[in-house]
Scaffold this active site. Structure first.
Site, PDB file in Angstrom:
ATOM      1  N   GLU A 100       0.824  -1.211   0.000  1.00  0.00           N
ATOM      2  CA  GLU A 100       0.000   0.000   0.000  1.00  0.00           C
ATOM      3  C   GLU A 100       0.854   1.254   0.000  1.00  0.00           C
ATOM      4  OE1 GLU A 100      -3.760   0.550   1.794  1.00  0.00           O
ATOM      5  OE2 GLU A 100      -3.234  -1.018   3.231  1.00  0.00           O
ATOM      6  N   ASP A 101       0.263   2.342  -0.462  1.00  0.00           N
ATOM      7  CA  ASP A 101       0.977   3.612  -0.418  1.00  0.00           C
ATOM      8  C   ASP A 101       0.914   4.228   0.980  1.00  0.00           C
ATOM      9  OD1 ASP A 101      -1.761   4.214  -0.590  1.00  0.00           O
ATOM     10  OD2 ASP A 101      -1.557   5.703  -2.173  1.00  0.00           O
ATOM     11  N   ASP A 104      -3.872   5.700   6.574  1.00  0.00           N
ATOM     12  CA  ASP A 104      -4.264   6.937   7.243  1.00  0.00           C
ATOM     13  C   ASP A 104      -5.277   6.580   8.344  1.00  0.00           C
ATOM     14  OD1 ASP A 104      -4.761   9.600   7.794  1.00  0.00           O
ATOM     15  OD2 ASP A 104      -5.870  10.009   5.975  1.00  0.00           O
ATOM     16  N   PHE A 153      -1.320  16.098   3.940  1.00  0.00           N
ATOM     17  CA  PHE A 153      -1.748  15.481   2.682  1.00  0.00           C
ATOM     18  C   PHE A 153      -0.549  15.465   1.743  1.00  0.00           C
ATOM     19  CE2 PHE A 153      -3.764  15.204  -1.465  1.00  0.00           C
ATOM     20  CZ  PHE A 153      -4.626  14.148  -1.239  1.00  0.00           C
ATOM     21  N   ARG A 166       1.932  12.213  -9.596  1.00  0.00           N
ATOM     22  CA  ARG A 166       2.332  10.812  -9.439  1.00  0.00           C
ATOM     23  C   ARG A 166       3.751  10.544  -9.950  1.00  0.00           C
ATOM     24  NH1 ARG A 166      -2.201   7.782  -7.991  1.00  0.00           N
ATOM     25  NH2 ARG A 166      -4.141   8.324  -9.006  1.00  0.00           N
TER      26      ARG A 166
HETATM   27  P1  5GP Z   1      -7.372   5.345   4.847  1.00  0.00           P
HETATM   28  O1  5GP Z   1      -8.501   4.428   4.472  1.00  0.00           O
HETATM   29  O2  5GP Z   1      -6.289   4.659   5.655  1.00  0.00           O
HETATM   30  O3  5GP Z   1      -7.874   6.595   5.524  1.00  0.00           O
HETATM   31  O4  5GP Z   1      -6.753   5.896   3.524  1.00  0.00           O
HETATM   32  C1  5GP Z   1      -5.942   5.145   2.704  1.00  0.00           C
HETATM   33  C2  5GP Z   1      -5.888   5.741   1.317  1.00  0.00           C
HETATM   34  O5  5GP Z   1      -6.248   7.119   1.318  1.00  0.00           O
HETATM   35  C3  5GP Z   1      -4.476   5.682   0.763  1.00  0.00           C
HETATM   36  O6  5GP Z   1      -4.257   4.470   0.102  1.00  0.00           O
HETATM   37  C4  5GP Z   1      -4.459   6.870  -0.158  1.00  0.00           C
HETATM   38  O7  5GP Z   1      -4.976   6.505  -1.421  1.00  0.00           O
HETATM   39  C5  5GP Z   1      -5.401   7.861   0.494  1.00  0.00           C
HETATM   40  N1  5GP Z   1      -4.638   8.824   1.293  1.00  0.00           N
HETATM   41  C6  5GP Z   1      -4.465   8.848   2.635  1.00  0.00           C
HETATM   42  N2  5GP Z   1      -3.676   9.867   2.995  1.00  0.00           N
HETATM   43  C7  5GP Z   1      -3.326  10.489   1.854  1.00  0.00           C
HETATM   44  C8  5GP Z   1      -2.476  11.595   1.565  1.00  0.00           C
HETATM   45  O8  5GP Z   1      -1.839  12.225   2.421  1.00  0.00           O
HETATM   46  N3  5GP Z   1      -2.345  11.921   0.239  1.00  0.00           N
HETATM   47  C9  5GP Z   1      -2.978  11.255  -0.752  1.00  0.00           C
HETATM   48  N4  5GP Z   1      -2.805  11.678  -1.983  1.00  0.00           N
HETATM   49  N5  5GP Z   1      -3.794  10.205  -0.521  1.00  0.00           N
HETATM   50  C10 5GP Z   1      -3.937   9.822   0.777  1.00  0.00           C
END
Ligand code: 5GP
Length: 181
Positions: A100-101, A104, A153, A166
């Site tokens: 995963e990237d 959050d 972010f 990207r």
């Molecule tokens: P979660 O479900 O853990 O809140 O969010 C996971 C997904 O939200 C990540 O895979 C990503 O795609 C997006 N995301 C969370 N934080 C960021 C951020 O700081 N920047 C971006 N561009 N996407 C984020």
């Protein structure tokens, strides 16, 4: 040193990212080298990380991909997750490592783990490039983490904002996005 994109403040340089990937690859090689794992990249944000990671692993493995709904043009998770593309390699009895990237709130990872668990893998673990623990709403096990980062972010290195940034080889945050609450 290439010029930084306008409106971006640097957070992690290309060199820091590549150095950390080598360290992660070392750990993953130790745990998976004999297991012929399936690495499941979560599109689109993890494409660059997965590509660099597998090149450092240097042992036999397979790659598959999942695509889930993303933030779109917003900077906050809606908590609404839907599957847009599923894996195609049969995962029953396989050692699966989700790549995963960013984690959050943890909602996406929790959803993905539940989804993949239904495919009866032999093991299921998570490797996340970035961990933003400040906004976690659900506890998720992260087995390998690249960097713990503040609640900003971020974009770059595969990670977008409305499909921009990207292509960058580093990670930065939007200048107007100081600490989120
Ligand atoms: P979660 O479900 O853990 O809140 O969010 C996971 C997904 O939200 C990540 O895979 C990503 O795609 C997006 N995301 C969370 N934080 C960021 C951020 O700081 N920047 C971006 N561009 N996407 C984020």
């Amino acid at each position: 040193m290439p010029e930084l994109a306008k409106n971006l403040k640097p957070l992690l340089s290309a060199q820091q990212i590549q150095q950390r990937i080598q360290e992660l690859a070392h750990e993953i090689r130790r745990d998976y080298a004999e297991k012929h794992p399936v690495l499941v990249g979560v599109l689109k944000g993890a494409f660059m990380f997965l590509a660099d990671l597998v090149r450092e692993l240097r042992f036999p493995l397979q790659c598959d991909f999942l695509k889930i709904s993303s933030y779109g043009q917003q900077t906050e998770s809606s908590g609404q997750i839907s599957l847009q593309l599923d894996t195609t390699i049969p995962l029953t009895g396989r050692h699966v490592l989700v790549v995963e990237d960013i984690v959050d709130t943890g909602l996406t990872t929790a959803w993905l783990l539940e989804h993949l668990q239904k495919k009866s893998p032999a093991s299921l673990r998570v490797c996340a490039l970035l961990d933003k623990p400040a906004r976690r709403r659900v506890e998720v096990p992260l087995d390998y983490v690249g960097f713990r980062i503040p609640n900003r972010f971020v974009v770059g290195y595969g990670i977008d904002c409305a499909e921009a940034y990207r292509e960058l080889d580093y990670i930065g945050y939007l200048a107007d996005q100081e600490e989120n609450s």
